[in-house]
Design a protein around this motif. Sequence first.
Motif, short mmCIF file in Angstrom:
data_model
loop_
_atom_site.label_atom_id
_atom_site.label_comp_id
_atom_site.label_asym_id
_atom_site.label_seq_id
_atom_site.Cartn_x
_atom_site.Cartn_y
_atom_site.Cartn_z
N THR A 276 0.74 -0.83 0.06
CA THR A 276 -0.25 0.30 0.31
C THR A 276 0.84 0.90 -0.38
OG1 THR A 276 -1.66 -1.11 1.27
CG2 THR A 276 -1.98 1.35 1.52
N VAL A 277 0.58 1.76 -1.01
CA VAL A 277 1.40 3.21 -0.86
C VAL A 277 0.04 4.88 -0.54
CG1 VAL A 277 3.38 2.52 -2.16
CG2 VAL A 277 1.61 3.56 -3.84
N GLU A 278 1.10 5.97 -0.37
CA GLU A 278 0.27 6.75 0.00
C GLU A 278 0.47 8.28 -1.53
OE1 GLU A 278 -0.57 10.03 3.16
OE2 GLU A 278 -1.28 8.14 3.28
N GLY A 279 -0.85 8.64 -1.39
CA GLY A 279 -0.03 9.91 -2.82
C GLY A 279 -1.24 10.97 -3.29
N LYS A 280 -1.44 12.31 -3.56
CA LYS A 280 -1.98 12.91 -3.83
C LYS A 280 -3.02 13.13 -4.91
CE LYS A 280 -3.40 17.59 -3.00
NZ LYS A 280 -2.85 18.61 -1.94
N VAL A 281 -3.66 12.82 -5.51
CA VAL A 281 -4.96 12.89 -6.75
C VAL A 281 -4.19 14.32 -7.50
CG1 VAL A 281 -6.85 12.54 -8.26
CG2 VAL A 281 -7.15 11.54 -5.68
N TYR A 282 -4.21 14.15 -8.87
CA TYR A 282 -3.79 15.66 -9.38
C TYR A 282 -4.80 15.61 -10.54
CZ TYR A 282 -0.62 13.52 -12.82
OH TYR A 282 0.32 12.93 -13.13
N SER B 198 -5.02 9.95 -11.35
CA SER B 198 -3.36 10.29 -11.85
C SER B 198 -2.86 10.51 -10.05
CB SER B 198 -3.54 11.01 -12.91
OG SER B 198 -3.27 10.72 -13.76
N VAL B 199 -2.19 10.10 -9.53
CA VAL B 199 -1.77 10.12 -7.75
C VAL B 199 -0.39 10.49 -8.17
CG1 VAL B 199 -2.07 9.11 -5.64
CG2 VAL B 199 -3.78 8.56 -7.76
N THR B 200 0.39 11.18 -7.25
CA THR B 200 1.59 11.18 -7.29
C THR B 200 2.00 10.64 -5.74
OG1 THR B 200 1.87 13.46 -8.10
CG2 THR B 200 3.49 13.08 -6.52
N LYS C 249 -6.99 15.32 -3.58
CA LYS C 249 -8.07 13.95 -2.01
C LYS C 249 -6.39 12.98 -2.29
CE LYS C 249 -12.75 13.13 -2.26
NZ LYS C 249 -13.50 12.60 -1.49
N THR C 250 -6.11 12.96 -1.38
CA THR C 250 -5.12 12.14 -0.59
C THR C 250 -5.73 10.61 -0.49
OG1 THR C 250 -2.76 13.82 0.83
CG2 THR C 250 -3.08 11.29 1.01
N VAL C 251 -5.08 9.78 -0.69
CA VAL C 251 -5.53 8.20 -0.75
C VAL C 251 -4.33 6.85 -0.92
CG1 VAL C 251 -7.35 8.72 -2.83
CG2 VAL C 251 -5.06 8.30 -3.70
N LYS C 252 -4.88 5.85 0.20
CA LYS C 252 -4.15 5.05 -0.14
C LYS C 252 -4.51 4.14 -1.09
CE LYS C 252 -2.98 5.44 4.59
NZ LYS C 252 -2.44 4.50 6.24
N LEU C 253 -3.46 3.10 -2.16
CA LEU C 253 -3.69 2.73 -2.77
C LEU C 253 -3.07 0.97 -2.81
CD1 LEU C 253 -2.10 5.37 -6.13
CD2 LEU C 253 -4.89 4.72 -5.78
N ARG C 254 -3.60 0.44 -3.00
CA ARG C 254 -3.06 -0.66 -2.90
C ARG C 254 -2.78 -1.49 -3.94
NH1 ARG C 254 -2.08 -5.24 -0.54
NH2 ARG C 254 -2.74 -7.35 -0.41
#
Length: 123
Positions: free
Chosen positions: A51-57, A69-71, A92-97
């Motif tokens: 799992t990584v976290e990032g911000k949707v741009y 698209s998430v950085t 939004k900040t999201v967690k991607l599994r």
Amino acid sequence: MNLLPLHCQQKCALLGEYQIPLPTLNDPIDHVVLGIRPEDIIIEAGNDAYTVEGKVYLEEGLGKEKLISVTVKGSQYTIRALVSAEEDWEGKTVKLRLPSQQIHWFSWNGNPEHPLNQRERLN
């Protein structure tokens, strides 16, 4: 397909602040390409090694779904994921599994000029 050329360290691929476990390999490697399809990525609040976290741009409407698209936090890498169109995702900040069984690993010599069609599948 998301294709991320990554450096490796201690049996993990380094993706920003995250260490993604590599498949079992006979020889240690310094570089690898992580491949995963946007439709295989899961938005969730989990906290495991995949799992990584990032911000949707950016979000792109595709009818019943959106492609976001998430950085990835701590990197300049972008991961694209397919999500529900019912929610507003931008900013939004999201967690991607990244489900381990859906990750495709490819060899890479560390040279950005090395063409994809000359990479060897590791798993």
